[in-house]
Design a protein around this motif. Structure first.
Motif, short mmCIF file in Angstrom:
data_model
loop_
_atom_site.label_atom_id
_atom_site.label_comp_id
_atom_site.label_asym_id
_atom_site.label_seq_id
_atom_site.Cartn_x
_atom_site.Cartn_y
_atom_site.Cartn_z
N CYS A 165 0.80 -1.09 0.20
CA CYS A 165 0.01 0.01 -0.20
C CYS A 165 0.90 1.28 0.00
O CYS A 165 1.78 1.33 0.60
CB CYS A 165 -1.06 -0.13 0.98
SG CYS A 165 -0.42 0.14 2.83
N PRO A 209 -9.55 4.05 -1.22
CA PRO A 209 -8.60 3.18 -1.63
C PRO A 209 -8.93 2.61 -3.05
O PRO A 209 -9.92 2.35 -3.65
CB PRO A 209 -8.51 2.03 -0.75
CG PRO A 209 -9.02 2.35 0.33
CD PRO A 209 -10.29 3.42 0.06
N SER A 247 -7.03 -0.46 -5.85
CA SER A 247 -6.17 -1.27 -5.85
C SER A 247 -6.35 -1.93 -7.38
O SER A 247 -7.33 -2.06 -7.91
CB SER A 247 -6.51 -2.20 -4.80
OG SER A 247 -7.60 -2.93 -5.04
N ILE A 260 -1.83 -0.74 -3.61
CA ILE A 260 -3.04 -0.21 -3.22
C ILE A 260 -2.89 1.51 -3.10
O ILE A 260 -2.16 1.82 -2.29
CB ILE A 260 -3.72 -0.80 -1.81
CG1 ILE A 260 -4.27 -2.14 -2.03
CG2 ILE A 260 -5.01 0.19 -1.33
CD1 ILE A 260 -3.34 -3.02 -1.20
N GLN A 287 -5.83 -0.75 5.46
CA GLN A 287 -4.99 -1.19 4.63
C GLN A 287 -3.56 -1.36 4.95
O GLN A 287 -2.80 -2.56 4.56
CB GLN A 287 -4.94 -0.15 3.17
CG GLN A 287 -6.30 -0.04 2.63
CD GLN A 287 -6.61 -1.63 1.95
OE1 GLN A 287 -5.96 -2.33 1.72
NE2 GLN A 287 -7.78 -1.49 1.96
N SER A 336 -1.50 -5.04 4.63
CA SER A 336 -0.33 -5.02 3.82
C SER A 336 0.63 -5.80 4.08
O SER A 336 1.25 -6.13 5.35
CB SER A 336 0.22 -3.44 3.67
OG SER A 336 0.85 -3.05 4.95
#
Ligand SMILES: Nc1nc2c(ncn2[C@@H]2O[C@H](COP(=O)(O)OP(=O)(O)OP(=O)(O)O)[C@@H](O)[C@H]2O)c(=O)[nH]1
Ligand SMILES: [Mg+2]
Length: 271
Positions: A8, A42, A44, A57, A83, A87
């Motif tokens: 991320c 977010p 992704s 992300i 996130q 991660s």
């Protein structure tokens, strides 16, 4: 099936997170804007690299805690925390044309507290007008000086001119491999020997703490166990020295390390 590896992208508003995200993926997925606060939710997307599936992300820019109460920031903050938890690696983005701010420090602390692997990226180097070398040293020195339990070499890029995509992907892959392996006892104890030759723990309350064995027990997060005597009297300074030396000797970069000190245990009796 390729294994998923989550990366991320975190940083304060407007540092170029979405630009980096798009450039790594070679696609214009995330909106880029001149005004801070462009990304909120977010976003992704994934990319195959060697035998892994890198799931990138992009996140909204985080502001200082004290300013995080307005609706949009609150949302960004909660998504970011979620996130980061999910991660495997965090890309921590800084603006190379700016100083490191209190906001940056708080954010970075948040990542380290969660014991996440982190890659520091200093972006917008094309905007650095004065001595580039001096600015690079400023960022390098900051991370060297302030965090004893992680070795970080900031990566300097310009997302607009040269994002260094292959280099970044390789760094991610290296971390993927490192989180899979346990370092051999032989290598760890050789590192211990080197460290002790350099600097032994000092006497405290008439007794000298001794570290006899060191063992790598976990790689995600990175945990070592040190076995010996009177280890509760190890000074904070020595522990800081010791952990840094473990990282240097074993060439552990971008991974925060925890060392657990255990008294009078023989690591080879049972695990
Ligand atoms: N000169 C220069 N500008 C850049 C670079 N990277 C991004 N920018 C510009 O910086 C601005 C912000 O870029 P974004 O990618 O939207 O930044 P962000 O971090 O995603 O911003 P938020 O989503 O608002 O947090 C845009 O105008 C980009 O074109 C760079 O390397 N050099
Ligand atoms: Mg963005």
């Amino acid at each position: 099936m390729n294994e998923n590896f989550n990366v991320c992208i975190v940083g304060k508003p407007n540092v170029g997170k979405s630009t980096i995200f798009n450039k790594i993926l070679d696609k214009d997925i995330s909106k880029v804007g001149q005004v801070a606060g462009t990304t909120i939710y977010p976003i992704s997307s994934s990319k195959e690299f060697k035998n892994i599936n890198i799931n990138l992300i992009d996140l909204g820019g985080l502001k200082k805690k004290s300013k995080s109460y307005e609706g949009k920031q609150k949302l960004i903050t909660s998504h970011t925390i979620k996130q980061i938890n999910l991660s495997d690696v965090v890309f921590f983005i800084l603006d190379g044309n700016d100083e490191i701010t209190k906001n940056d420090k708080q954010l970075f602390r948040l990542i380290l507290n969660k014991l996440k692997n982190v890659i520091v990226i200093v972006n917008k180097t094309d905007l650095i007008k004065e001595n580039l070398k001096k600015k690079e040293d400023y960022f390098k020195f900051f991370f060297k000086k302030n965090y004893p339990n992680i070795l970080l070499k900031p990566i300097f890029i310009s997302a607009l001119k040269n994002v260094k995509k292959e280099f970044l992907l390789k760094k991610i892959y290296e971390l993927f491999l490192n989180t899979k392996k346990i370092i051999k006892n032989k290598d760890v104890n050789l590192a211990l020997k080197n460290i002790l030759e350099k600097h032994q723990p000092v006497y405290s309350k008439k007794s000298r703490p001794t570290i006899k064995f060191l063992r790598h027990v976990n790689s995600k997060p990175m945990i070592f166990k040190a076995f010996g005597n009177k280890l509760t009297s190890l000074s904070k300074d020595y522990k800081n020295f010791f952990i840094k030396q473990v990282l240097i000797n074993l060439k552990i970069y971008n991974q925060i390390v925890v060392i657990k000190y255990l008294n009078n245990n023989n690591p080879y009796s049972k695990s």
